[in-house]
Design a protein around this motif. Structure first.
Motif, short mmCIF file in Angstrom:
data_model
loop_
_atom_site.label_atom_id
_atom_site.label_comp_id
_atom_site.label_asym_id
_atom_site.label_seq_id
_atom_site.Cartn_x
_atom_site.Cartn_y
_atom_site.Cartn_z
N TYR A 115 0.85 -1.18 0.00
CA TYR A 115 0.00 0.00 0.00
C TYR A 115 0.89 1.24 0.00
O TYR A 115 2.12 1.14 -0.05
CB TYR A 115 -0.97 -0.02 1.19
CG TYR A 115 -0.34 0.20 2.55
CD1 TYR A 115 -0.63 1.35 3.28
CD2 TYR A 115 0.53 -0.73 3.10
CE1 TYR A 115 -0.07 1.55 4.52
CE2 TYR A 115 1.08 -0.53 4.35
CZ TYR A 115 0.78 0.61 5.05
OH TYR A 115 1.34 0.82 6.28
N PHE A 116 0.26 2.41 0.05
CA PHE A 116 0.97 3.66 -0.20
C PHE A 116 2.16 3.88 0.72
O PHE A 116 3.14 4.51 0.34
CB PHE A 116 -0.01 4.84 -0.08
CG PHE A 116 -0.56 5.03 1.31
CD1 PHE A 116 0.06 5.87 2.21
CD2 PHE A 116 -1.71 4.36 1.71
CE1 PHE A 116 -0.44 6.04 3.49
CE2 PHE A 116 -2.22 4.53 2.99
CZ PHE A 116 -1.57 5.38 3.88
N ALA A 135 -0.01 1.37 -4.74
CA ALA A 135 0.91 0.28 -5.06
C ALA A 135 0.75 -0.16 -6.51
O ALA A 135 1.73 -0.47 -7.18
CB ALA A 135 0.67 -0.89 -4.11
N LEU A 136 -0.50 -0.17 -7.01
CA LEU A 136 -0.72 -0.55 -8.41
C LEU A 136 -0.04 0.43 -9.36
O LEU A 136 0.55 0.03 -10.37
CB LEU A 136 -2.22 -0.62 -8.70
CG LEU A 136 -2.98 -1.77 -8.03
CD1 LEU A 136 -4.48 -1.57 -8.17
CD2 LEU A 136 -2.57 -3.11 -8.63
N HIS A 137 -0.11 1.73 -9.03
CA HIS A 137 0.55 2.73 -9.87
C HIS A 137 2.06 2.52 -9.90
O HIS A 137 2.69 2.57 -10.97
CB HIS A 137 0.23 4.14 -9.36
CG HIS A 137 -1.13 4.63 -9.72
ND1 HIS A 137 -1.56 4.75 -11.02
CD2 HIS A 137 -2.18 5.02 -8.94
CE1 HIS A 137 -2.80 5.21 -11.04
NE2 HIS A 137 -3.21 5.37 -9.78
N ILE A 138 2.65 2.26 -8.73
CA ILE A 138 4.10 2.06 -8.66
C ILE A 138 4.49 0.78 -9.39
O ILE A 138 5.51 0.73 -10.10
CB ILE A 138 4.57 2.00 -7.20
CG1 ILE A 138 4.27 3.33 -6.49
CG2 ILE A 138 6.05 1.68 -7.12
CD1 ILE A 138 4.97 4.52 -7.09
N GLU A 190 4.69 1.50 -13.00
CA GLU A 190 5.92 2.20 -13.32
C GLU A 190 7.11 1.24 -13.34
O GLU A 190 7.97 1.31 -14.23
CB GLU A 190 6.17 3.32 -12.30
CG GLU A 190 5.15 4.45 -12.37
CD GLU A 190 5.37 5.48 -11.28
OE1 GLU A 190 6.43 5.39 -10.59
OE2 GLU A 190 4.52 6.36 -11.10
N MET A 191 7.14 0.33 -12.35
CA MET A 191 8.22 -0.65 -12.31
C MET A 191 8.18 -1.56 -13.53
O MET A 191 9.22 -1.88 -14.13
CB MET A 191 8.12 -1.49 -11.02
CG MET A 191 8.40 -0.70 -9.75
SD MET A 191 8.03 -1.66 -8.25
CE MET A 191 9.21 -3.00 -8.39
N CYS A 192 6.99 -1.97 -13.91
CA CYS A 192 6.83 -2.88 -15.06
C CYS A 192 7.30 -2.21 -16.35
O CYS A 192 8.00 -2.82 -17.17
CB CYS A 192 5.37 -3.30 -15.17
SG CYS A 192 5.09 -4.58 -16.39
N ILE A 193 6.92 -0.93 -16.51
CA ILE A 193 7.35 -0.19 -17.71
C ILE A 193 8.86 -0.01 -17.71
O ILE A 193 9.53 -0.16 -18.75
CB ILE A 193 6.63 1.18 -17.76
CG1 ILE A 193 5.13 0.97 -18.00
CG2 ILE A 193 7.23 2.06 -18.85
CD1 ILE A 193 4.30 2.22 -17.83
N ASP A 194 9.42 0.30 -16.53
CA ASP A 194 10.87 0.46 -16.42
C ASP A 194 11.59 -0.84 -16.76
O ASP A 194 12.59 -0.84 -17.50
CB ASP A 194 11.22 0.92 -15.01
CG ASP A 194 12.72 1.04 -14.80
OD1 ASP A 194 13.36 1.80 -15.55
OD2 ASP A 194 13.25 0.35 -13.89
N LEU A 247 -5.14 -6.74 -9.91
CA LEU A 247 -4.19 -6.76 -11.02
C LEU A 247 -4.92 -6.75 -12.36
O LEU A 247 -4.49 -6.09 -13.31
CB LEU A 247 -3.29 -7.99 -10.93
CG LEU A 247 -2.31 -8.06 -9.74
CD1 LEU A 247 -1.56 -9.38 -9.74
CD2 LEU A 247 -1.34 -6.90 -9.78
N VAL A 248 -6.03 -7.48 -12.44
CA VAL A 248 -6.80 -7.54 -13.68
C VAL A 248 -7.48 -6.20 -13.94
O VAL A 248 -7.38 -5.62 -15.03
CB VAL A 248 -7.84 -8.67 -13.62
CG1 VAL A 248 -8.77 -8.59 -14.83
CG2 VAL A 248 -7.16 -10.01 -13.56
N SER A 249 -8.20 -5.69 -12.95
CA SER A 249 -8.99 -4.47 -13.15
C SER A 249 -8.12 -3.26 -13.42
O SER A 249 -8.56 -2.31 -14.09
CB SER A 249 -9.88 -4.21 -11.92
OG SER A 249 -9.08 -4.08 -10.76
N SER A 250 -6.88 -3.27 -12.92
CA SER A 250 -5.97 -2.13 -13.14
C SER A 250 -5.25 -2.22 -14.48
O SER A 250 -4.57 -1.27 -14.88
CB SER A 250 -4.94 -2.06 -12.02
OG SER A 250 -4.09 -3.20 -12.05
N GLY A 251 -5.34 -3.34 -15.17
CA GLY A 251 -4.65 -3.53 -16.43
C GLY A 251 -3.23 -4.02 -16.29
O GLY A 251 -2.50 -4.14 -17.29
#
Length: 653
Positions: free
Chosen positions: A535-536, A582-585, A588-592, A613-617
């Motif tokens: 979490y945040f 946490a989903l936003h981070i 970012e980690m996945c893109i990096d 994980l599914v609903s956030s894409g």
């Protein structure tokens, strides 16, 4: 689980995106349904709301027991085998509480009769509404100290020369009763709202440090009665020492001798009772020194400070005299007394319930303490709670139900009606000796030594709590204790444990490489585990740990001739929850990772995490082929893909 095929034609066991999407849509396929049945929850809430907030009941009889908890033990009470035990236990505690209650009232800055009032009606009330069958409630040292330090900041009845201003003393007495009433109201509100869980945020180290510091302050505040002269009230240790020795020329050896002998007798009787397991020796100690000191003072006409006057008769109705002009000033004392009182009471109540194999409902216990304080305030009592020492004696004497408390209160009532003139000859030094003897049990330096040996951080917390109490005062000490507890919770939450995993030789089990240095690791592959919800507050720390693991792996791989990390496998089995931050981070980690040609793999997320994980894409971003049911599956798939990639590179012209 389905077997998915990667772009390179390698077979891998992963959780298909269709299954995850079905989970998000609350459709039952290969995983349990996790959708929220809103109508079902509303119907359940309606059913529960009909029974009220006190407890869950299924019939009228249970509802009646929720309103009057004493009916639970009354229904199964065996008069023949239990009544005599309860009477003996109640009278034993009564012998102990009479001198103790007067001593604690003096510690609270009140006339001694208020201690007896607080050991009378509140005890009757707890026998009816309390949930513990062995807990002995009444005045206690810690709460008495908090009442004194809190209320003297509002009005101090003691003049500079040590004399008592009667007008201010009456105001002070009224404030103490008003505090009891407000404490009772807060307890009742917490009980009805089922907030009995709040004390779990106070760690044992914090409580131990605070009580030890408070015990030092309490003992120091009573030394003046040994020395025989008035000392200006103090809240902190260094001021107390300065005030105490500032007028040492008025030292009276007679009061010092009386107090020292009484204290020595009390300690000796405790030690004998503990060594020989004699429950009576410990209980009758206060009565013995009280009787002896009264006889000596009266028989030899010794001119030392005594109680002098105790009003005869049952407590007056005081609720009509309450004005609450100082309501705003009482908010802090009420909250402090509520927290400390409940912590002390619930700790001993749960311990005794465990010994007798019945359960304690913390919220019901709040209601019991609330009714005790509320009804006590109507009849002149100041705040009360459960007593460690008297509860132990009550239990050791064979108490089986609230009847023991009724016997104790009846004995106190008899003393108020008949025997108050006898106690008027009781020396103040004896009262002080009883208080000091009582708080010696609160000194917990053994716990500090244990914490130093076992857990340095908890020792630091204990030490800060202890120092804060003795050098800043009890009120600020408990404030520091609460803050430290919350900070420790936040720290543990914001910096969760993470680990790099390796495969134990000859197994498919993956464990922390620090714990198992011989665990097998793989080039170009990092296997990490996160041991907390995401979490945040902690996701940035987790991100930094992943970066650190990657850098360490790069350094190790460069030595082995491999300079790239291709896969970051994250075991999410301990992750119970994930929030939007946490989903936003993670995105970012996945893109990096993708920009650096590193593939993120997720292992064994629970159903709640998978839905997020599914609903956030994130599943689509990570790739449906890279979410696995186990760490072993992920490692095998990644190794196969690495091998295939190397073969393709070798075949390339």
């Amino acid at each position: 689980m389905p077997v998915a095929k990667s772009e390179r034609g390698v077979m891998k066991r992963s959780i298909s995106v269709e299954v995850l999407r079905d989970c998000a849509l609350n459709t039952v396929h290969e995983v349990p349904q996790t959708g929220i049945d809103l109508k079902g929850k509303v119907d359940k809430w309606k059913r529960n709301s009909r029974t009220g907030f006190i407890t869950k009941v299924t019939n009228r009889q249970e509802l009646l027991c929720a309103i009057l908890p004493c009916l639970r033990w009354m229904r199964a009470y065996d008069i023949k085998s239990n009544l005599m035990k309860d009477i003996i236990a109640g009278l034993t505690v009564g012998v102990m509480v009479i001198p103790q209650s007067m001593s604690y009232a003096k510690l609270a800055g009140l006339p001694v009769q208020y201690g007896l009032y607080s050991a009378f009606m509140p005890v009757f009330a707890y026998a009816i509404w309390g949930s513990s069958r062995q807990l002995a409630v009444g005045p206690v040292a810690l709460v008495s100290l908090l009442v004194s330090t809190s209320l003297t900041a509002i009005v101090d009845p003691v003049n500079e020369n040590g004399s008592i201003d009667e007008t201010k003393q009456m105001h002070y007495n009224r404030l103490a009763i008003e505090t009891a009433l407000l404490v009772g109201v807060v307890y009742l509100a917490m009980g009805l709202l089922r907030l009995g869980f709040v004390t779990v945020f106070m760690s044992h180290a914090v409580i131990s440090g605070f009580t030890t510091g408070a015990a030092v302050i309490i003992a120091m505040s009573q030394v003046k009665y040994f020395f025989g002269y008035e000392v200006e009230r103090f809240k902190v240790l260094h001021t107390g020492i300065q005030n105490l020795f500032g007028n040492i020329e008025y030292f009276d050896w007679r009061t010092f001798l009386m107090g020292s002998i009484c204290l020595a007798v009390l300690i000796l009787m405790k030690l004998i009772g503990k060594h020989y397991e004699n429950k009576w020796m410990r209980a009758i100690g206060p009565l013995v020194v009280t009787t002896l000191s009264i006889l000596i003072t009266w028989g030899f006409k010794i001119d030392i400070p005594i109680i002098e006057s105790i009003p005869k008769g049952l407590p007056p109705v005081t609720v009509t005299d309450l004005k609450f002009h100082d309501f705003n000033d009482l908010i802090t004392p009420v909250l402090v007394v509520t927290i400390v009182g409940f912590m002390e009471s619930i700790a001993i109540a749960k311990q005794l319930a465990s010994k007798h194999k019945y359960n304690i409902d913390a919220s019901q216990e709040l209601i019991g303490l609330g009714m005790s304080n509320f009804i006590g305030s109507i009849f002149g009592a100041y705040p009360i709670t459960g007593s460690f020492s008297r509860s132990a004696v009550n239990n050791d004497s064979g108490a089986m139900s609230g009847i023991s408390g009724i016997c104790t209160a009846s004995m106190v009532g008899l003393v108020l009606l008949v025997l108050t003139p006898v106690f008027e000859e009781m020396p103040l030094a004896t009262l002080a000796a009883i208080v000091i003897s009582g708080v010696l049990n609160l000194l917990d330096f053994d716990e500090a030594i244990y914490l130093w040996r076992v857990h340095k951080l908890d020792f630091f917390i204990w030490f800060i709590s202890f120092l804060g109490t003795i050098f800043l005062g009890a009120e600020k000490g408990i404030g520091i204790a609460v803050i430290i507890s919350l900070l420790s919770v936040i720290y543990e939450s914001a910096y969760p444990h993470t680990a790099v995993l390796g495969k134990l030789p000859g197994t498919n089990v993956y464990r922390n490489i620090k714990q198992y240095p011989n665990a097998q690791r793989y080039n170009q592959l990092i296997i990490a585990r996160i041991d907390a919800p995401l979490y945040f507050a902690n996701i940035q720390h987790v991100r930094e740990k992943m970066q650190k693991y990657e850098q360490n792996a790069l350094n190790a791989d460069s030595i082995n001739g491999k300079e790239e990390i291709k896969f970051m496998i994250v075991d999410c089995s301990p992750v119970s929850h994930i929030d939007s931050s946490a989903l936003h981070i993670l995105k970012e980690m996945c893109i990096d990772y993708r920009n650096r040609d590193v593939q993120l793999c997720i292992c064994n997320p629970n159903i709640k995490v998978m839905v997020k994980l599914v609903s956030s894409g994130l599943v689509e971003l990570i790739g449906e082929d890279y979410i696995f049911v186990s760490t072993q599956d992920a490692v095998q798939a990644c190794l196969i893909e690495l091998e295939s990639s190397e073969q393709l590179d070798e075949e390339a012209p």
